[in-house]
Scaffold this active site. Structure first.
Site, short mmCIF file in Angstrom:
data_model
loop_
_atom_site.label_atom_id
_atom_site.label_comp_id
_atom_site.label_asym_id
_atom_site.label_seq_id
_atom_site.Cartn_x
_atom_site.Cartn_y
_atom_site.Cartn_z
N LYS A 1 0.86 -1.20 0.00
CA LYS A 1 0.00 0.00 0.00
C LYS A 1 0.89 1.25 0.00
O LYS A 1 1.95 1.24 -0.64
CB LYS A 1 -0.99 -0.06 1.17
CG LYS A 1 -1.74 -1.40 1.17
CD LYS A 1 -2.89 -1.48 2.13
CE LYS A 1 -3.53 -2.86 2.01
NZ LYS A 1 -4.71 -3.01 2.86
N GLU B 1 -10.89 -10.62 -1.23
CA GLU B 1 -10.57 -9.81 -0.05
C GLU B 1 -11.85 -9.18 0.49
O GLU B 1 -12.27 -8.11 0.03
CB GLU B 1 -9.59 -8.70 -0.43
CG GLU B 1 -8.26 -9.19 -0.93
CD GLU B 1 -7.15 -8.18 -0.69
OE1 GLU B 1 -6.13 -8.56 -0.12
OE2 GLU B 1 -7.31 -7.00 -1.06
N SER C 1 -6.24 -9.43 6.79
CA SER C 1 -5.68 -9.75 8.12
C SER C 1 -4.97 -11.10 8.15
O SER C 1 -5.03 -11.83 9.15
CB SER C 1 -6.78 -9.68 9.20
OG SER C 1 -7.31 -8.37 9.25
P1 13P Z 1 -4.29 -6.52 5.60
O1 13P Z 1 -3.47 -7.77 5.43
O2 13P Z 1 -3.55 -5.40 6.23
O3 13P Z 1 -5.61 -6.81 6.22
O4 13P Z 1 -4.61 -5.99 4.10
C1 13P Z 1 -5.06 -6.89 3.16
C2 13P Z 1 -5.02 -6.25 1.84
O5 13P Z 1 -5.71 -5.28 1.59
C3 13P Z 1 -4.10 -6.78 0.84
O6 13P Z 1 -4.33 -6.26 -0.42
#
Ligand code: 13P
Length: 254
Positions: free
Chosen positions: A11, A168, A214
């Site tokens: 991100k 997701e 997560s």
């Molecule tokens: P997290 O693993 O921080 O929950 O994020 C998942 C995600 O959005 C991967 O693209």
């Protein structure tokens, strides 16, 4: 046998120095799992792509973008094209992440154009789909995901090697509350069924489908043992090289 895939979505985290530092720690931690199964992909911010690509040279780690624009060049301020991503060494690109769908109002139509431009540019798209908490509570999860799949892939020919799907659920992203492995398996089997209807059963059974939301080293094993789950798209837990290497190890050992 489908290939297993573990992808890191950093991100909007890590500058170039931090990316290089991460790889210097991460590669030795991979040790004897430095191989193509599972395929290990890291998707940093655009600004760290070249640095990351240089840092992983000599290893099996692949790199990917977090987004793409549908034109190859021109007057599109702020956008990044497929040729620009491949020029920075990318083999993959995340398309339709829920943060882009919900924070930046990305439409299914534009996601479809982005999948097309990824494939035209020899990038493998990691197509993200998933329902919100409200949609799940209203028993709309399957309908929402079916709709996202159909619209994203409308008019697109795919082959076994040129698509990855990531389920997701929005409510599981960044919350520390993962979907239960049974629920994830159920939705991912449903996604495979959609692929079978959109294309054919052979193709559907060859496409890797990942779970995301997560994921951490403590729960990766519970997901990877499920029949249809081929790996994970990992957010916050991928920011730590040791934690991420343990997640990769967990998938390798299956
Ligand atoms: P997290 O693993 O921080 O929950 O994020 C998942 C995600 O959005 C991967 O693209």
């Amino acid at each position: 046998m489908r290939k297993k895939v573990i992808a890191a979505n950093w991100k909007m985290n890590k500058n170039r120095g931090e990316a290089e530092d991460y790889i210097n720690k991460f590669l030795p931690l991979l040790g004897n799992i430095n191989a193509t199964d599972p395929e290990v992909i890291i998707c940093p911010p655009f600004t760290s792509l070249q640095t990351l690509h240089d840092a992983v040279q000599g290893s099996y780690v692949k790199t990917g973008g977090q987004d793409i624009f549908w034109e190859t060049s021109g007057a599109f301020t702020g956008e990044i094209s497929a040729p620009m991503l491949t020029d920075c060494g990318c083999s993959y690109v995340i398309v339709g992440h829920s943060e882009r769908r919900h924070i930046l109002d990305e439409s299914d139509y534009n996601i479809n154009r982005k999948i097309k431009s990824s494939l035209a540019g020899a990038l493998i798209p990691i197509l993200c789909v998933g329902e919100t908490l409200q949609e799940r509570q209203n028993d709309l999860a399957r309908q929402v995901v079916k709709d996202q799949m159909e619209k994203a892939l409308l008019g697109i020919d795919i082959t076994a090697g040129n698509l990855i799907v990531a389920y997701e659920p929005v409510w599981a992203i960044g919350t520390g509350v993962n979907a239960s492995p049974d629920d994830a398996q159920d939705m991912i089997a449903f996604i495979r069924e959609q692929l079978s209807q959109l294309y054919n059963p052979e193709l559907a059974s060859a496409i890797p489908i990942l779970y995301g939301g997560s994921v951490k080293k403590a729960n990766m094993h519970d997901f990877i043992i499920k029949a249809d789950i081929d790996g994970a798209l990992v957010g916050s837990a991928s920011l730590d090289p040791r934690e991420f290497s343990e997640i990769v190890r967990s998938v390798k050992n299956g």
